[in-house]
Write a protein that holds these residues in place. Structure first.
Motif, PDB file in Angstrom:
ATOM      1  N   TRP A   1      24.231 -23.288  15.154  1.00  0.00           N
ATOM      2  CA  TRP A   1      25.244 -23.603  16.168  1.00  0.00           C
ATOM      3  C   TRP A   1      26.115 -22.386  16.465  1.00  0.00           C
ATOM      4  CZ3 TRP A   1      30.339 -23.093  14.916  1.00  0.00           C
ATOM      5  CH2 TRP A   1      30.672 -23.093  13.556  1.00  0.00           C
ATOM      6  N   ALA A   2      26.431 -21.602  15.450  1.00  0.00           N
ATOM      7  CA  ALA A   2      27.243 -20.396  15.648  1.00  0.00           C
ATOM      8  C   ALA A   2      26.429 -19.328  16.391  1.00  0.00           C
ATOM      9  CB  ALA A   2      27.739 -19.869  14.310  1.00  0.00           C
ATOM     10  N   GLN A   3      25.149 -19.219  16.069  1.00  0.00           N
ATOM     11  CA  GLN A   3      24.286 -18.268  16.773  1.00  0.00           C
ATOM     12  C   GLN A   3      24.267 -18.575  18.266  1.00  0.00           C
ATOM     13  OE1 GLN A   3      20.308 -18.108  15.079  1.00  0.00           O
ATOM     14  NE2 GLN A   3      21.135 -18.589  13.051  1.00  0.00           N
ATOM     15  N   LEU A   4      24.109 -19.859  18.603  1.00  0.00           N
ATOM     16  CA  LEU A   4      24.046 -20.274  20.009  1.00  0.00           C
ATOM     17  C   LEU A   4      25.346 -19.972  20.746  1.00  0.00           C
ATOM     18  CD1 LEU A   4      22.167 -23.662  19.607  1.00  0.00           C
ATOM     19  CD2 LEU A   4      21.287 -21.564  20.639  1.00  0.00           C
ATOM     20  N   ILE A   5      26.469 -20.275  20.117  1.00  0.00           N
ATOM     21  CA  ILE A   5      27.775 -20.041  20.760  1.00  0.00           C
ATOM     22  C   ILE A   5      28.000 -18.544  20.962  1.00  0.00           C
ATOM     23  CG2 ILE A   5      30.270 -20.206  20.415  1.00  0.00           C
ATOM     24  CD1 ILE A   5      29.738 -22.940  19.085  1.00  0.00           C
ATOM     25  N   ILE A   6      27.732 -17.757  19.939  1.00  0.00           N
ATOM     26  CA  ILE A   6      27.954 -16.308  20.043  1.00  0.00           C
ATOM     27  C   ILE A   6      26.995 -15.688  21.056  1.00  0.00           C
ATOM     28  CG2 ILE A   6      27.795 -14.127  18.773  1.00  0.00           C
ATOM     29  CD1 ILE A   6      28.856 -15.691  16.312  1.00  0.00           C
ATOM     30  N   ALA A   7      25.737 -16.133  21.075  1.00  0.00           N
ATOM     31  CA  ALA A   7      24.770 -15.604  22.048  1.00  0.00           C
ATOM     32  C   ALA A   7      25.189 -15.947  23.475  1.00  0.00           C
ATOM     33  CB  ALA A   7      23.378 -16.154  21.761  1.00  0.00           C
ATOM     34  N   ALA A   8      25.650 -17.177  23.696  1.00  0.00           N
ATOM     35  CA  ALA A   8      26.088 -17.582  25.032  1.00  0.00           C
ATOM     36  C   ALA A   8      27.322 -16.779  25.461  1.00  0.00           C
ATOM     37  CB  ALA A   8      26.384 -19.075  25.058  1.00  0.00           C
ATOM     38  N   ALA A   9      28.261 -16.597  24.546  1.00  0.00           N
ATOM     39  CA  ALA A   9      29.461 -15.817  24.878  1.00  0.00           C
ATOM     40  C   ALA A   9      29.102 -14.364  25.172  1.00  0.00           C
ATOM     41  CB  ALA A   9      30.463 -15.903  23.728  1.00  0.00           C
ATOM     42  N   ALA A  10      28.207 -13.798  24.374  1.00  0.00           N
ATOM     43  CA  ALA A  10      27.796 -12.410  24.607  1.00  0.00           C
ATOM     44  C   ALA A  10      27.092 -12.272  25.950  1.00  0.00           C
ATOM     45  CB  ALA A  10      26.877 -11.939  23.471  1.00  0.00           C
ATOM     46  N   ALA A  11      26.196 -13.211  26.271  1.00  0.00           N
ATOM     47  CA  ALA A  11      25.495 -13.147  27.556  1.00  0.00           C
ATOM     48  C   ALA A  11      26.482 -13.258  28.713  1.00  0.00           C
ATOM     49  CB  ALA A  11      24.452 -14.259  27.636  1.00  0.00           C
ATOM     50  N   ALA A  12      27.477 -14.146  28.586  1.00  0.00           N
ATOM     51  CA  ALA A  12      28.486 -14.291  29.644  1.00  0.00           C
ATOM     52  C   ALA A  12      29.286 -12.997  29.805  1.00  0.00           C
ATOM     53  CB  ALA A  12      29.414 -15.463  29.322  1.00  0.00           C
ATOM     54  N   LEU A  13      29.659 -12.381  28.696  1.00  0.00           N
ATOM     55  CA  LEU A  13      30.402 -11.114  28.776  1.00  0.00           C
ATOM     56  C   LEU A  13      29.547 -10.008  29.385  1.00  0.00           C
ATOM     57  CD1 LEU A  13      32.323 -11.173  25.373  1.00  0.00           C
ATOM     58  CD2 LEU A  13      33.285 -11.459  27.669  1.00  0.00           C
ATOM     59  N   PHE A  14      28.279  -9.965  29.007  1.00  0.00           N
ATOM     60  CA  PHE A  14      27.383  -8.963  29.587  1.00  0.00           C
ATOM     61  C   PHE A  14      27.257  -9.167  31.097  1.00  0.00           C
ATOM     62  CE2 PHE A  14      25.006  -8.736  25.300  1.00  0.00           C
ATOM     63  CZ  PHE A  14      25.876  -7.751  24.844  1.00  0.00           C
ATOM     64  N   ILE A  15      27.106 -10.421  31.520  1.00  0.00           N
ATOM     65  CA  ILE A  15      26.971 -10.716  32.959  1.00  0.00           C
ATOM     66  C   ILE A  15      28.242 -10.337  33.704  1.00  0.00           C
ATOM     67  CG2 ILE A  15      26.793 -12.610  34.630  1.00  0.00           C
ATOM     68  CD1 ILE A  15      24.722 -13.879  32.724  1.00  0.00           C
ATOM     69  N   LEU A  16      29.392 -10.611  33.110  1.00  0.00           N
ATOM     70  CA  LEU A  16      30.662 -10.337  33.789  1.00  0.00           C
ATOM     71  C   LEU A  16      31.043  -8.858  33.800  1.00  0.00           C
ATOM     72  CD1 LEU A  16      32.821 -13.331  32.534  1.00  0.00           C
ATOM     73  CD2 LEU A  16      31.917 -12.972  34.831  1.00  0.00           C
ATOM     74  N   PHE A  17      30.720  -8.136  32.716  1.00  0.00           N
ATOM     75  CA  PHE A  17      31.250  -6.780  32.602  1.00  0.00           C
ATOM     76  C   PHE A  17      30.214  -5.658  32.665  1.00  0.00           C
ATOM     77  CE2 PHE A  17      34.485  -9.434  30.468  1.00  0.00           C
ATOM     78  CZ  PHE A  17      35.549  -9.147  31.313  1.00  0.00           C
ATOM     79  N   ILE A  18      28.980  -5.912  32.326  1.00  0.00           N
ATOM     80  CA  ILE A  18      27.973  -4.850  32.351  1.00  0.00           C
ATOM     81  C   ILE A  18      27.114  -4.921  33.612  1.00  0.00           C
ATOM     82  CG2 ILE A  18      25.934  -3.916  31.182  1.00  0.00           C
ATOM     83  CD1 ILE A  18      27.211  -4.710  28.548  1.00  0.00           C
ATOM     84  N   ARG A  19      26.777  -6.130  34.056  1.00  0.00           N
ATOM     85  CA  ARG A  19      25.885  -6.282  35.217  1.00  0.00           C
ATOM     86  C   ARG A  19      26.463  -5.691  36.503  1.00  0.00           C
ATOM     87  NH1 ARG A  19      25.178 -10.535  38.992  1.00  0.00           N
ATOM     88  NH2 ARG A  19      23.108 -10.425  39.920  1.00  0.00           N
ATOM     89  N   PRO A  20      27.750  -5.942  36.862  1.00  0.00           N
ATOM     90  CA  PRO A  20      28.262  -5.377  38.131  1.00  0.00           C
ATOM     91  C   PRO A  20      28.162  -3.859  38.231  1.00  0.00           C
ATOM     92  CG  PRO A  20      29.704  -7.131  37.377  1.00  0.00           C
ATOM     93  CD  PRO A  20      28.721  -6.875  36.267  1.00  0.00           C
ATOM     94  N   PRO A  21      28.552  -3.087  37.189  1.00  0.00           N
ATOM     95  CA  PRO A  21      28.379  -1.633  37.324  1.00  0.00           C
ATOM     96  C   PRO A  21      26.910  -1.217  37.427  1.00  0.00           C
ATOM     97  CG  PRO A  21      29.766  -2.141  35.418  1.00  0.00           C
ATOM     98  CD  PRO A  21      29.296  -3.427  35.974  1.00  0.00           C
ATOM     99  N   LEU A  22      26.028  -1.929  36.728  1.00  0.00           N
ATOM    100  CA  LEU A  22      24.604  -1.618  36.834  1.00  0.00           C
ATOM    101  C   LEU A  22      24.089  -1.862  38.255  1.00  0.00           C
ATOM    102  CD1 LEU A  22      23.080  -3.034  33.506  1.00  0.00           C
ATOM    103  CD2 LEU A  22      23.315  -0.639  34.181  1.00  0.00           C
ATOM    104  N   LEU A  23      24.513  -2.968  38.865  1.00  0.00           N
ATOM    105  CA  LEU A  23      24.098  -3.253  40.242  1.00  0.00           C
ATOM    106  C   LEU A  23      24.634  -2.210  41.211  1.00  0.00           C
ATOM    107  CD1 LEU A  23      24.407  -7.136  40.481  1.00  0.00           C
ATOM    108  CD2 LEU A  23      22.322  -5.766  40.542  1.00  0.00           C
ATOM    109  N   ARG A  24      25.904  -1.806  41.027  1.00  0.00           N
ATOM    110  CA  ARG A  24      26.476  -0.762  41.895  1.00  0.00           C
ATOM    111  C   ARG A  24      25.701   0.537  41.759  1.00  0.00           C
ATOM    112  NH1 ARG A  24      31.293  -3.160  40.497  1.00  0.00           N
ATOM    113  NH2 ARG A  24      31.709  -1.715  38.800  1.00  0.00           N
TER     114      ARG A  24
END
Length: 157
Positions: free
Chosen positions: A59-82
């Motif tokens: 359960w902790a793995q799932l929560i941490i993985a989901a939070a990490a993916a959300a952070l990656f989408i919010l903060f790493i993906r936009p500069p990569l797309l630009r």
């Protein structure tokens, strides 16, 4: 031990295989879409895999993985797309390049039929944007392309 606890223990023990499968699936989908979303999900799954190898419960793995993916989408993906789209040619092409061009009516243009000679030299079937009839020889402006028909309106200079 009952069957449920055996099942939960089995899933927890072999969760790393599930993480590897998720990572592979997300990477394959990313190769097909090239949008960086599934790459970020794959990276979140890598974080989940690492948390599982550290020994955290599923359960902790799932929560941490989901939070990490959300952070990656919010903060790493936009500069990569630009960075990816930085060198694109902003010039419109194909049908998009025709919108806004001027032309001349080669025949009377109604809401049903007509023909126009566009300023780039092309000849298109045309129809009037509104209920007006545009007479032969009148200047027109292309407002849209609908299939193989240019939607035009009178050009008011």
């Amino acid at each position: 031990m009952n069957d449920a606890s055996v099942f939960i223990e089995l899933v927890t023990e072999w969760a790393w295989i599930g993480w590897l499968v998720l990572i592979a699936v997300f990477l394959v989908i990313e190769m097909l879409t090239l949008d960086f979303t599934f790459l970020m999900l794959a990276l979140g799954s890598v974080v989940g895999l690492i948390m599982g190898l550290v020994g955290l419960p599923l359960w902790a793995q799932l929560i941490i993985a989901a939070a990490a993916a959300a952070l990656f989408i919010l903060f790493i993906r936009p500069p990569l797309l630009r960075r990816l789209h930085r060198s694109e040619d902003p010039t419109k092409s194909n049908v998009d390049a025709l919108i806004g061009l001027r032309g001349t009516a080669l025949a009377d243009i109604t809401q049903i039929t007509g023909q126009v000679k566009v300023s780039n030299g092309d000849t298109w079937t045309a129809r009037a944007e509104s209920g007006v009839t545009i007479p032969l020889g009148s200047p027109v402006l292309i407002t849209a392309i609908n299939g193989a028909t240019a939607v035009v309106r009178p050009a008011n200079d």
